[in-house]
Design a protein around this motif. Structure first.
Motif, mmCIF file in Angstrom:
data_model
loop_
_atom_site.group_PDB
_atom_site.id
_atom_site.type_symbol
_atom_site.label_atom_id
_atom_site.label_comp_id
_atom_site.label_asym_id
_atom_site.label_seq_id
_atom_site.Cartn_x
_atom_site.Cartn_y
_atom_site.Cartn_z
ATOM 1 N N ILE A 1 -12.788 -1.342 -0.201
ATOM 2 C CA ILE A 1 -12.303 -0.779 1.061
ATOM 3 C C ILE A 1 -12.656 0.699 1.130
ATOM 4 O O ILE A 1 -13.100 1.201 2.173
ATOM 5 C CB ILE A 1 -10.786 -0.989 1.205
ATOM 6 C CG1 ILE A 1 -10.458 -2.493 1.259
ATOM 7 C CG2 ILE A 1 -10.253 -0.274 2.435
ATOM 8 C CD1 ILE A 1 -11.045 -3.235 2.436
ATOM 9 N N SER A 2 -12.491 1.407 0.012
ATOM 10 C CA SER A 2 -12.865 2.825 -0.036
ATOM 11 C C SER A 2 -14.345 3.006 0.275
ATOM 12 O O SER A 2 -14.731 3.864 1.079
ATOM 13 C CB SER A 2 -12.534 3.399 -1.413
ATOM 14 O OG SER A 2 -12.918 4.747 -1.513
ATOM 15 N N MET A 3 -15.198 2.206 -0.339
ATOM 16 C CA MET A 3 -16.640 2.315 -0.109
ATOM 17 C C MET A 3 -17.002 2.013 1.337
ATOM 18 O O MET A 3 -17.832 2.714 1.946
ATOM 19 C CB MET A 3 -17.386 1.353 -1.037
ATOM 20 C CG MET A 3 -17.286 1.684 -2.507
ATOM 21 S SD MET A 3 -18.030 0.378 -3.531
ATOM 22 C CE MET A 3 -17.317 0.752 -5.131
ATOM 23 N N LEU A 4 -16.387 0.970 1.896
ATOM 24 C CA LEU A 4 -16.711 0.587 3.275
ATOM 25 C C LEU A 4 -16.208 1.606 4.291
ATOM 26 O O LEU A 4 -16.666 1.616 5.436
ATOM 27 C CB LEU A 4 -16.126 -0.797 3.576
ATOM 28 C CG LEU A 4 -16.796 -1.960 2.822
ATOM 29 C CD1 LEU A 4 -16.000 -3.240 2.983
ATOM 30 C CD2 LEU A 4 -18.238 -2.154 3.290
ATOM 31 N N ARG A 5 -15.309 2.453 3.881
ATOM 32 C CA ARG A 5 -14.824 3.519 4.756
ATOM 33 C C ARG A 5 -15.763 4.724 4.766
ATOM 34 O O ARG A 5 -15.508 5.709 5.450
ATOM 35 C CB ARG A 5 -13.417 3.949 4.320
ATOM 36 C CG ARG A 5 -12.336 2.975 4.758
ATOM 37 C CD ARG A 5 -10.968 3.314 4.208
ATOM 38 N NE ARG A 5 -9.926 2.652 4.997
ATOM 39 C CZ ARG A 5 -8.667 2.486 4.592
ATOM 40 N NH1 ARG A 5 -8.285 2.939 3.393
ATOM 41 N NH2 ARG A 5 -7.784 1.887 5.375
ATOM 42 N N TYR B 1 -5.867 -5.793 4.574
ATOM 43 C CA TYR B 1 -6.831 -5.048 5.396
ATOM 44 C C TYR B 1 -7.582 -5.947 6.390
ATOM 45 O O TYR B 1 -8.725 -5.680 6.743
ATOM 46 C CB TYR B 1 -7.837 -4.282 4.521
ATOM 47 C CG TYR B 1 -7.202 -3.240 3.631
ATOM 48 C CD1 TYR B 1 -6.815 -2.006 4.151
ATOM 49 C CD2 TYR B 1 -6.964 -3.499 2.292
ATOM 50 C CE1 TYR B 1 -6.218 -1.050 3.341
ATOM 51 C CE2 TYR B 1 -6.375 -2.549 1.469
ATOM 52 C CZ TYR B 1 -5.999 -1.327 2.004
ATOM 53 O OH TYR B 1 -5.403 -0.390 1.191
ATOM 54 N N GLN B 2 -6.937 -7.007 6.856
ATOM 55 C CA GLN B 2 -7.598 -7.914 7.781
ATOM 56 C C GLN B 2 -8.027 -7.214 9.079
ATOM 57 O O GLN B 2 -9.138 -7.423 9.561
ATOM 58 C CB GLN B 2 -6.658 -9.072 8.120
ATOM 59 C CG GLN B 2 -6.323 -9.961 6.931
ATOM 60 C CD GLN B 2 -7.470 -10.888 6.558
ATOM 61 O OE1 GLN B 2 -7.740 -11.843 7.280
ATOM 62 N NE2 GLN B 2 -8.131 -10.604 5.475
ATOM 63 N N GLY B 3 -7.141 -6.406 9.640
ATOM 64 C CA GLY B 3 -7.476 -5.698 10.873
ATOM 65 C C GLY B 3 -8.649 -4.751 10.700
ATOM 66 O O GLY B 3 -9.537 -4.670 11.567
ATOM 67 N N GLN B 4 -8.682 -4.041 9.560
ATOM 68 C CA GLN B 4 -9.776 -3.103 9.293
ATOM 69 C C GLN B 4 -11.100 -3.851 9.133
ATOM 70 O O GLN B 4 -12.143 -3.406 9.636
ATOM 71 C CB GLN B 4 -9.469 -2.304 8.032
ATOM 72 C CG GLN B 4 -10.573 -1.358 7.579
ATOM 73 C CD GLN B 4 -10.820 -0.237 8.549
ATOM 74 O OE1 GLN B 4 -10.114 0.763 8.539
ATOM 75 N NE2 GLN B 4 -11.825 -0.376 9.404
ATOM 76 N N ILE B 5 -11.065 -4.985 8.454
ATOM 77 C CA ILE B 5 -12.283 -5.769 8.246
ATOM 78 C C ILE B 5 -12.821 -6.289 9.578
ATOM 79 O O ILE B 5 -14.030 -6.234 9.838
ATOM 80 C CB ILE B 5 -12.005 -6.916 7.260
ATOM 81 C CG1 ILE B 5 -11.720 -6.344 5.861
ATOM 82 C CG2 ILE B 5 -13.188 -7.886 7.207
ATOM 83 C CD1 ILE B 5 -11.119 -7.344 4.890
ATOM 84 N N THR C 1 -10.939 -9.876 -6.646
ATOM 85 C CA THR C 1 -9.709 -10.661 -6.670
ATOM 86 C C THR C 1 -8.528 -9.699 -6.588
ATOM 87 O O THR C 1 -8.578 -8.579 -7.105
ATOM 88 C CB THR C 1 -9.575 -11.508 -7.953
ATOM 89 O OG1 THR C 1 -9.696 -10.658 -9.099
ATOM 90 C CG2 THR C 1 -10.632 -12.585 -8.009
ATOM 91 N N GLY C 2 -7.459 -10.147 -5.919
ATOM 92 C CA GLY C 2 -6.233 -9.361 -5.839
ATOM 93 C C GLY C 2 -6.449 -7.967 -5.303
ATOM 94 O O GLY C 2 -7.204 -7.747 -4.351
ATOM 95 N N THR C 3 -5.810 -6.994 -5.953
ATOM 96 C CA THR C 3 -5.934 -5.604 -5.505
ATOM 97 C C THR C 3 -7.262 -4.981 -5.916
ATOM 98 O O THR C 3 -7.515 -3.815 -5.599
ATOM 99 C CB THR C 3 -4.766 -4.759 -6.043
ATOM 100 O OG1 THR C 3 -4.692 -4.888 -7.464
ATOM 101 C CG2 THR C 3 -3.444 -5.222 -5.439
ATOM 102 N N GLY C 4 -8.123 -5.760 -6.577
ATOM 103 C CA GLY C 4 -9.475 -5.289 -6.874
ATOM 104 C C GLY C 4 -10.312 -5.052 -5.633
ATOM 105 O O GLY C 4 -11.400 -4.481 -5.719
ATOM 106 N N SER D 1 0.854 -1.192 0.000
ATOM 107 C CA SER D 1 0.000 0.000 0.000
ATOM 108 C C SER D 1 0.883 1.232 0.000
ATOM 109 O O SER D 1 1.755 1.380 0.865
ATOM 110 C CB SER D 1 -0.922 0.019 1.222
ATOM 111 O OG SER D 1 -2.073 -0.763 1.001
ATOM 112 N N LEU D 2 0.659 2.083 -0.970
ATOM 113 C CA LEU D 2 1.356 3.362 -1.036
ATOM 114 C C LEU D 2 0.418 4.427 -0.488
ATOM 115 O O LEU D 2 -0.699 4.597 -0.991
ATOM 116 C CB LEU D 2 1.724 3.681 -2.488
ATOM 117 C CG LEU D 2 2.797 4.748 -2.686
ATOM 118 C CD1 LEU D 2 4.147 4.277 -2.144
ATOM 119 C CD2 LEU D 2 2.929 5.104 -4.161
#
Length: 246
Positions: free
Chosen positions: A122-126, A151-155, A114-117, A21-22
């Motif tokens: 993540i943006s929407m769920l934020r 993003y396991q911790g965030q989920i 899938t993958g970085t898709g 993640s950048l």
């Protein structure tokens, strides 16, 4: 008209050997959760660009991009080397229509990636929008190996914050990991394993968003069509909204 703004890297977080993640700070700009921008670097006197979706929410100060480092990739390998304080360029305005504004109402929202898709989801769920609109949200993330689950911790935090509202199902195709499904996402739709695992009907009461590998999207659309879920367009609202991620 495309414009450029300059950003500064504040963190380059390595999730796994192939995914990072950048995180970047830049002057504020408008975008909707699910949209993308192009990141640019000056390489050998040439400005090289690649499109990446934002994983951050529109109101967050730090822009978050989850990126797969492609072996011999002209841009991703250079982005992977950036350190805090380094510069990166960002195109304006943000683009794309893979947003919740384009999705009709439903009882449940399925986010199949899938993958970085997973980044746009993540943006929407934020944001507050999915939590307010849908009784049940199911996030499905397909990867080859477990280390690429991001993003396991965030989920887990969302699951605690919204008990019973968020279902999460990892899909790992090259390892057997407890709690994960192992077949490809289209096969899991066809077999009914996905809806059984998440205890949610995958029928016309659902809205499904697909983001990632084009083959996954094509085959998942076909599997969903067998269940009566039609492609969603502005002219003809349906149940399936998709975006290829490369």
């Amino acid at each position: 008209m495309i414009q450029w703004i300059s950003g500064k890297v504040v963190e380059n977080y390595r999730w796994s050997s192939g995914v990072f993640s950048l995180r970047v700070v830049a002057e504020p700009f408008d975008f909707k959760a699910g949209q993308f921008v192009r990141l640019g670097l000056n390489i050998g006197g040439e400005q090289l660009l690649r499109a990446y979706s934002l994983a951050s929410a529109p109101d967050e100060a730090i822009l978050d991009f989850v990126i797969a480092e492609v072996e011999d990739g002209e841009v991703s390998t250079k982005l992977a080397q950036l350190q805090p304080g380094d510069s990166v360029y960002i195109t304006q305005p943000a683009g794309g229509f893979f947003t919740l504004d384009e999705v009709p109402d439903g009882d449940s929202l399925w986010m199949l990636s899938t993958g970085t898709g997973i980044g746009p989801f993540i943006s929407m769920l934020r944001t507050e929008k999915p939590w307010e609109r849908f009784k049940r949200i199911n996030l499905v993330h397909g990867v080859r190996v477990a280390e690429d689950l991001v993003y396991q911790g965030q989920i887990e935090q969302w699951q605690q914050e919204y008990p019973g509202q968020l279902g999460y199902q990892p899909v790992i195709t090259r390892e057997n990991i407890p709690g994960a499904l192992s077949a490809r996402i289209p096969e899991l739709i066809n077999s009914g394993q996905l809806s059984n695992a998440l205890e949610t009907p995958l029928d016309t009461s659902a809205q499904v968003m697909l983001c990632g590998n084009p083959d996954m999207i094509k085959e998942s659309r076909a599997a969903l069509a067998e269940l009566g879920l039609a492609k969603n367009t502005r002219r003809k609202p349906g149940n399936v909204t998709s975006e290829n991620y490369w």
